[in-house]
Design an enzyme around this catalytic site. Structure first.
Site, short mmCIF file in Angstrom:
data_model
loop_
_atom_site.label_atom_id
_atom_site.label_comp_id
_atom_site.label_asym_id
_atom_site.label_seq_id
_atom_site.Cartn_x
_atom_site.Cartn_y
_atom_site.Cartn_z
CE LYS A 80 -3.91 1.71 2.63
NZ LYS A 80 -4.76 1.58 3.68
CB SER A 155 -8.19 3.50 2.73
OG SER A 155 -7.43 3.00 3.85
CB SER A 179 -8.30 0.83 5.59
OG SER A 179 -8.92 1.74 5.55
N1 GLN Z 1 -13.14 3.67 6.24
C1 GLN Z 1 -12.80 4.17 7.26
C2 GLN Z 1 -12.30 5.93 7.46
O1 GLN Z 1 -12.67 6.33 6.17
C3 GLN Z 1 -11.41 3.68 7.64
C4 GLN Z 1 -10.24 3.98 7.11
C5 GLN Z 1 -8.97 3.08 7.54
O2 GLN Z 1 -9.04 2.08 8.09
N2 GLN Z 1 -7.91 3.74 6.99
O3 GLN Z 1 -11.73 6.49 8.05
#
Ligand code: GLN
Length: 486
Positions: A80, A155, A179
């Protein structure tokens, strides 16, 4: 058995590499060819490192021939783009960092490097990991390999799509509120969010430091076990990283799950969950029960505060962490007459809308007069949520639930309403607030052929049991369908 080399799991490839039936160079080439063929549609990568990967693969072949092959020798992996790799641009999905080349490896990257892995490149993500669909990336959205009109989740959507599309054998992602698990579920792959502190955060560009964790996205629980063993463990560069010894997760896969008490939280099966998702998850719980697990009903009564608490705590931490992008030290620098103007213009230009929204929310929640009403209150809710889990784990060993209330949604479907987007993490966020480990496993498909994810949540440092349960579930007959859309 796989059709092409890039379809292999790590476990399968390892055997063939060690027996010298295939070479690391061939395996890497197969992945790069698959990337070249599918990227124009998928957009899972921000940066592909063909040259570096080829050199690493040649080195790996030399070690393999010499009979001196570390555990991931010659295994092609994607990272990532929020993890630093020395000399390779790290954008975090943000235009503000589009030219940032870090001078050092993240600890997880250094560990994969010494385990012999080959780095194929950096995968797409929502800007600074803020999002659930990868649509917030400054480099265009990644598409879901099962249906190119849908999102891969986020994400870590690029990492999940890359694994699902067999562009790589496995990938690393990060999970602050879901994420790793939610994109794993949307793309039909395995994703593990480790216990907070199990894996070093050194070189992981910070979003919300009390919640962020790195973990694997893979084609099987056994592969996730290999990756976790490679990246976990104490790190003098991260004071929050636990010194607890790292178990042999692969050896741990062999045990039984008979007698494991499986908690089924009633709050996770009520309103808002898609009936098809619910049916697949209930069928998975039945399959685990047939293998000897004992279902018990549990309650996590403060679950309903999880999203609100998370969006105050995570944004508060983000507002502090993202203050460093000021146009002076990193990335985009706008022309300006004075230094305040420089900050303002660089940040206005470099950050996308969701990141700006969160910086403003977090700054507000921390400001004088509001701190007690918002931030402090959210921390109190966090304590209650953590206690819910401690109470539940008095009565069960693992908790089973869906990863996300729906399967992959359409591109653009939720972008105009941030709140509906936030709701797609309703089942993953409490785990981060509790600092707990959780595993996302593919458990079937809905009527449209989209993958459904089962989530197993464990007490702190129960990764061994989680992976064993995941491995057992995979053996009981669930088989992964390869995406047809590509
Ligand atoms: N979808 C969640 C957010 O927008 C989690 C994102 C993540 O785990 N980085 O914060």
């Amino acid at each position: 058995m796989a059709n092409a080399l890039n379809d292999l799991t790590i476990t399968e490839a390892r055997r063939l590499l060690v027996e010298r039936k295939i070479s690391a160079v061939e395996l890497t080439k197969a992945c790069l060819a698959r990337i070249a063929a599918t990227e124009p549609r998928l957009n899972a990568f921000i940066t592909v490192c063909e040259k570096e990967a080829a050199l690493q693969a040649e080195d790996a072949d030399r070690c393999l021939s010499a009979g001196d092959a570390p555990p991931l020798c010659g295994i092609p992996i994607a990272l990532k783009d929020i993890l630093t790799v020395r000399g390779v641009r790290a954008t975090c999905g943000s235009r503000i960092l589009e030219n940032f080349v870090p001078p050092y490896d993240a600890t997880v990257v250094a560990r994969l490097r010494s385990a012999g892995a080959v780095f194929l490149g950096k995968t797409n993500l929502d800007e600074f990991a803020m999002g659930s669909s990868t649509e917030n990336s400054g480099f265009g959205p990644t598409l879901n390999p099962y249906d190119l009109r849908r999102v891969p989740g986020g994400s870590s959507g690029g990492s999940a799509a890359a694994v699902a599309a067999d562009q790589c054998l496995a990938a690393l992602g990060t999970d602050t509120g879901g994420s790793i698990r939610q994109p794993a579920a949307f793309c039909g792959v395995v994703g593990l969010k480790p216990t907070y502190s199990r894996v070093s955060r050194y070189g992981v560009v910070a979003y919300a430091s009390s919640l962020d964790q790195v973990g694997p996205l893979a084609k099987s629980a056994a592969d996730a076990a290999l990756l976790l063993a490679a990246i976990a463990g104490a790190d003098p560069r991260d004071a929050t990283c636990s010194a607890r010894p790292v178990p042999d997760y692969t050896a741990g896969l062999a045990g039984e799950i008979a007698g494991v008490r499986l908690g089924v939280p009633r709050e996770y099966f009520g309103e808002g969950i898609d009936p098809e998702v619910r049916a697949r998850v209930e069928a998975a719980i039945k399959a685990l029960t047939a293998m000897g697990a004992k279902p018990v009903e549990v309650s996590l009564p403060h679950t309903r505060y999880a999203i609100a608490a998370y969006y105050l705590i995570a944004t508060a931490e983000a507002s502090a962490n993202l203050a460093r992008y000021d146009g002076v030290r990193y990335g985009v620098r706008a022309g300006a007459d004075n230094h305040l103007d420089l900050y303002r213009r660089s940040r206005s230009r470099g950050f996308g809308a969701e990141v700006k929204r969160r910086i403003m929310l977090g700054t507000f929640a921390l400001s004088a007069g509001y701190y007690d009403a918002y931030y402090l209150k959210a921390q109190k809710a966090r304590t209650l949520i953590r206690r819910d889990f401690l109470d539940a784990f008095e009565r069960c060993d693992l908790i089973a639930a869906a990863v996300s209330p729906t399967t992959a949604f359409g591109l653009g479907e939720k972008t105009s309403d941030p709140l509906t987007m936030y709701l797609s993490d309703v089942f993953t966020i409490a785990v981060n607030l509790g600092g707990l480990p959780a595993l996302a496993l593919p458990c079937g498909y809905d009527g449209r052929g989209l993958p459904v994810g089962l989530q197993l949540i464990g007490p702190a440092f129960s990764e061994e049991l989680l992976l064993r349960a995941g491995h057992a579930y995979e053996r009981c007959g669930f088989s992964r369908r390869r995406p047809a859309a590509l």
